[in-house]
Design an enzyme around this catalytic site. Structure first.
Site, PDB file in Angstrom:
ATOM      1  N   ASN A 128      -3.356 -14.715   0.516  1.00  0.00           N
ATOM      2  CA  ASN A 128      -3.316 -15.111  -0.894  1.00  0.00           C
ATOM      3  C   ASN A 128      -2.652 -16.465  -1.119  1.00  0.00           C
ATOM      4  O   ASN A 128      -2.158 -16.736  -2.212  1.00  0.00           O
ATOM      5  CB  ASN A 128      -2.641 -14.024  -1.752  1.00  0.00           C
ATOM      6  CG  ASN A 128      -3.383 -12.711  -1.655  1.00  0.00           C
ATOM      7  OD1 ASN A 128      -4.533 -12.612  -2.044  1.00  0.00           O
ATOM      8  ND2 ASN A 128      -2.722 -11.701  -1.118  1.00  0.00           N
ATOM      9  N   TYR A 176       0.857  -1.185   0.000  1.00  0.00           N
ATOM     10  CA  TYR A 176       0.000   0.000   0.000  1.00  0.00           C
ATOM     11  C   TYR A 176       0.894   1.237   0.000  1.00  0.00           C
ATOM     12  O   TYR A 176       1.275   1.756   1.042  1.00  0.00           O
ATOM     13  CB  TYR A 176      -0.936   0.017   1.205  1.00  0.00           C
ATOM     14  CG  TYR A 176      -1.777  -1.214   1.413  1.00  0.00           C
ATOM     15  CD1 TYR A 176      -1.958  -2.167   0.405  1.00  0.00           C
ATOM     16  CD2 TYR A 176      -2.397  -1.452   2.629  1.00  0.00           C
ATOM     17  CE1 TYR A 176      -2.733  -3.301   0.608  1.00  0.00           C
ATOM     18  CE2 TYR A 176      -3.184  -2.573   2.841  1.00  0.00           C
ATOM     19  CZ  TYR A 176      -3.338  -3.488   1.826  1.00  0.00           C
ATOM     20  OH  TYR A 176      -4.107  -4.616   2.043  1.00  0.00           O
TER      21      TYR A 176
END
Length: 161
Positions: A154, A56
């Protein structure tokens, strides 16, 4: 309060995802002051879980959170962050090597301006690092008191197994 897995970490069931706090690479028109204000408003409103990641803003979200939390009692909220993105020569590669993960924890601690991270996730699996070696490296960081819990993000069920 919700206990996170088998760890000693507990938090509210509602947290603040901060990909729009400093995640200029994901969103346009972000202002650092707005990001800091959002984090403070969340903490002031009783949210005790801040979820961020190196990806981010390539560390910028963590930096803004680090600035925002300075006037708060660190024991009263949970920080979760993630890493796997290794930036070399402007290229991003997924890296789960033990050395990279340990370095990522230390760098996240610095950006977040804190002594510990409550939950540290391997953000994405790579194709070459044995998963047990990656987790073992994070377990070393846990034993050193730098992180309290280890997570993965993930990963497929087979990779987790």
């Amino acid at each position: 309060m919700v206990k996170i897995g088998k760890s000693e970490v507990s938090t509210t069931s509602l947290g603040l995802g901060t990909n729009a706090v400093g995640g200029y690479n994901l969103f346009t028109g972000l202002k650092d002051t707005d990001g800091i204000d959002i984090v403070k408003k969340a903490l002031d409103s009783g949210i005790t879980m801040l979820d961020t990641a190196f990806a981010y803003g390539m560390g910028h979200s963590e930096e803004l959170i680090g600035q925002a939390i300075q006037d708060y009692d660190r024991s009263k909220f949970v920080i979760a962050t993630k890493a796997a993105q290794d930036v070399k020569n402007g290229e991003v590669q997924i890296n789960n090597s033990p050395e990279f993960l340990k370095q990522s924890v230390d760098e996240a601690l610095e950006r977040l301006q804190t002594d510990y991270i409550d939950i540290f996730y391997i953000h994405f699996p790579d194709d070459h690092t044995p998963k047990n070696e990656a987790v073992a490296a994070l377990n070393e960081m846990k034993k050193a008191g730098k992180i309290k819990a280890i997570g993965v993000s993930n990963f497929s069920l087979d990779q987790i197994k």
